[in-house]
Enzyme design. Sequence first.
Site, mmCIF file in Angstrom:
data_model
loop_
_atom_site.group_PDB
_atom_site.id
_atom_site.type_symbol
_atom_site.label_atom_id
_atom_site.label_comp_id
_atom_site.label_asym_id
_atom_site.label_seq_id
_atom_site.Cartn_x
_atom_site.Cartn_y
_atom_site.Cartn_z
ATOM 1 N N GLY A 23 0.801 -1.224 0.000
ATOM 2 C CA GLY A 23 0.000 0.000 0.000
ATOM 3 C C GLY A 23 0.835 1.276 0.000
ATOM 4 N N ILE A 24 0.370 2.254 0.766
ATOM 5 C CA ILE A 24 1.000 3.584 0.789
ATOM 6 C C ILE A 24 2.431 3.502 1.313
ATOM 7 C CG2 ILE A 24 0.893 5.840 1.944
ATOM 8 C CD1 ILE A 24 -2.228 5.553 1.815
ATOM 9 N N ASP A 64 6.527 -3.979 14.887
ATOM 10 C CA ASP A 64 5.127 -3.834 15.262
ATOM 11 C C ASP A 64 5.038 -2.507 15.999
ATOM 12 O OD1 ASP A 64 2.664 -3.805 16.543
ATOM 13 O OD2 ASP A 64 2.687 -5.930 17.028
ATOM 14 N N ASN A 91 3.364 5.331 9.140
ATOM 15 C CA ASN A 91 2.340 5.019 8.135
ATOM 16 C C ASN A 91 1.401 3.875 8.553
ATOM 17 O OD1 ASN A 91 1.275 4.588 5.215
ATOM 18 N ND2 ASN A 91 2.260 2.638 5.725
ATOM 19 N N TYR A 161 -11.568 4.352 14.241
ATOM 20 C CA TYR A 161 -10.594 4.790 13.226
ATOM 21 C C TYR A 161 -10.556 6.322 13.147
ATOM 22 C CZ TYR A 161 -8.297 5.124 8.647
ATOM 23 O OH TYR A 161 -7.437 5.432 7.620
ATOM 24 N N ILE A 196 -7.862 6.105 -1.177
ATOM 25 C CA ILE A 196 -6.664 5.665 -1.907
ATOM 26 C C ILE A 196 -6.787 4.150 -2.118
ATOM 27 C CG2 ILE A 196 -4.140 5.604 -1.912
ATOM 28 C CD1 ILE A 196 -5.295 8.482 -1.731
ATOM 29 N N PRO A 199 -4.675 -2.300 -0.568
ATOM 30 C CA PRO A 199 -5.292 -3.506 0.017
ATOM 31 C C PRO A 199 -6.157 -3.215 1.249
ATOM 32 C CG PRO A 199 -2.997 -3.942 -0.551
ATOM 33 C CD PRO A 199 -3.213 -2.467 -0.765
HETATM 34 P P1 NAP Z 1 -2.695 -1.238 3.960
HETATM 35 O O1 NAP Z 1 -2.653 -1.544 2.517
HETATM 36 O O2 NAP Z 1 -3.635 -2.019 4.827
HETATM 37 O O3 NAP Z 1 -1.218 -1.333 4.544
HETATM 38 C C1 NAP Z 1 -0.986 -1.135 5.909
HETATM 39 C C2 NAP Z 1 0.294 -1.844 6.290
HETATM 40 O O4 NAP Z 1 0.494 -1.608 7.701
HETATM 41 C C3 NAP Z 1 0.222 -3.358 6.096
HETATM 42 O O5 NAP Z 1 1.417 -3.826 5.526
HETATM 43 C C4 NAP Z 1 0.040 -3.872 7.518
HETATM 44 O O6 NAP Z 1 0.621 -5.141 7.756
HETATM 45 C C5 NAP Z 1 0.821 -2.846 8.304
HETATM 46 N N1 NAP Z 1 0.472 -2.866 9.724
HETATM 47 C C6 NAP Z 1 -0.743 -3.050 10.303
HETATM 48 N N2 NAP Z 1 -0.633 -3.051 11.638
HETATM 49 C C7 NAP Z 1 0.676 -2.838 11.916
HETATM 50 C C8 NAP Z 1 1.436 -2.741 13.114
HETATM 51 N N3 NAP Z 1 0.862 -2.882 14.328
HETATM 52 N N4 NAP Z 1 2.763 -2.526 13.031
HETATM 53 C C9 NAP Z 1 3.373 -2.407 11.828
HETATM 54 N N5 NAP Z 1 2.718 -2.520 10.663
HETATM 55 C C10 NAP Z 1 1.385 -2.738 10.702
HETATM 56 O O7 NAP Z 1 -3.091 0.295 4.208
HETATM 57 P P2 NAP Z 1 -2.798 1.635 3.350
HETATM 58 O O8 NAP Z 1 -4.037 1.975 2.623
HETATM 59 O O9 NAP Z 1 -1.517 1.547 2.642
HETATM 60 O O10 NAP Z 1 -2.731 2.663 4.565
HETATM 61 C C11 NAP Z 1 -1.517 3.222 5.051
HETATM 62 C C12 NAP Z 1 -1.882 4.340 6.017
HETATM 63 O O11 NAP Z 1 -2.671 5.293 5.311
HETATM 64 C C13 NAP Z 1 -2.718 3.888 7.199
HETATM 65 O O12 NAP Z 1 -2.335 4.581 8.365
HETATM 66 C C14 NAP Z 1 -4.123 4.285 6.808
HETATM 67 O O13 NAP Z 1 -4.977 4.493 7.908
HETATM 68 C C15 NAP Z 1 -3.855 5.554 6.046
HETATM 69 N N6 NAP Z 1 -4.949 5.917 5.146
HETATM 70 C C16 NAP Z 1 -5.264 5.158 4.080
HETATM 71 C C17 NAP Z 1 -6.327 5.547 3.272
HETATM 72 C C18 NAP Z 1 -6.753 4.753 2.068
HETATM 73 O O14 NAP Z 1 -7.767 5.131 1.454
HETATM 74 N N7 NAP Z 1 -6.048 3.683 1.696
HETATM 75 C C19 NAP Z 1 -7.049 6.710 3.580
HETATM 76 C C20 NAP Z 1 -6.690 7.441 4.682
HETATM 77 C C21 NAP Z 1 -5.623 7.061 5.462
HETATM 78 P P3 NAP Z 1 -0.288 -6.465 7.694
HETATM 79 O O15 NAP Z 1 -0.537 -6.669 6.244
HETATM 80 O O16 NAP Z 1 0.561 -7.519 8.311
HETATM 81 O O17 NAP Z 1 -1.539 -6.163 8.477
#
Ligand code: NAP
Length: 273
Positions: A23-24, A64, A91, A161, A196, A199
């Site tokens: 992801g991001i 973690d 992130n 959240y 965004i 996954p």
């Molecule tokens: P993502 O695809 O779910 O990726 C998140 C990553 O963080 C995954 O690799 C996950 O690992 C890891 N993770 C989860 N819990 C963790 C922990 N305790 N310690 C270390 N790593 C951990 O999400 P994303 O969309 O890229 O989001 C990245 C950030 O952007 C997040 O903070 C999210 O809230 C924020 N965000 C995203 C969106 C959007 O629309 N996508 C919008 C607003 C904000 P696992 O796979 O092992 O769980």
Amino acid sequence: MQTPNTPGRLAAKIALITGAGRGIGAATARAFAREGAVVWATDLDEAAAARTAREINGHAALLDVREESHWVRATEAIMAAHGRLDILVNNAGITGFVPPMGPQDPEHVSLESWRAVHATNLEGVFLGCKHGIRAMKTSGGSIINISSRSGQVGIAGAAAYAASKAGVRNHTKSVALYCAQQGYGIRCNSIHPGAILTPMWDPLLGPAGPAREAAIAEIAAGVPLGRMGAAEDVAATAVYLASDESAYVTGAEFVIDGGILAGAEAAPKPRGS
Ligand code: NAP
């Protein structure tokens, strides 16, 4: 391994990114490496962090974000290898939509689930800032906290959240002011992505196929720019905040949401339409 002499906007900078397995976080790791940074890709999923690190010829570590001992271990390893940390991207985040977290609305969310979301999203950022400051305070640096558009508005079905991301938004400013007061040369800013396509959306969108495509089209229709964002859209702002181009920017918020927050969905129609 990367050597800290590749030319680019982040040349010779040392970066730690959490949740960089996909992801991001992964897109940010790729963008930073392209700009010459030495990247430590970390994740709860060690194999995923290693995949990202291999792709960019960087370093990987299990981190973690909820575990203070992991932060100590990671920052010590970076200081031992490079003698400094220049960029930290907090992130990693979770929505609470994955079983067995249960409902996420304010009436039905369980205390356990509320705490689990805050442990990753808010406590993880608090710990990252704490240990990032300690690693950066003699040489300065940039801390980038990934909040959300949900940190600026309420979300009926994702109360934990939204509250946790509002906490990230505010803590960013405390960190920015504290570091400025102390004269550490550390800037701290928040990014607020919205819609965004990563996954993170899979539990809502389902597997590849027409139903998923229809769901994506429906979300895109509510975005003024007419599409869901890409992880690279967020990574581009992270590069700016990590670079010296943003030397006068701290405690600020950057909304990357295709214009969603610029208006209100419930806006009345113009008269006569
Ligand atoms: P993502 O695809 O779910 O990726 C998140 C990553 O963080 C995954 O690799 C996950 O690992 C890891 N993770 C989860 N819990 C963790 C922990 N305790 N310690 C270390 N790593 C951990 O999400 P994303 O969309 O890229 O989001 C990245 C950030 O952007 C997040 O903070 C999210 O809230 C924020 N965000 C995203 C969106 C959007 O629309 N996508 C919008 C607003 C904000 P696992 O796979 O092992 O769980």
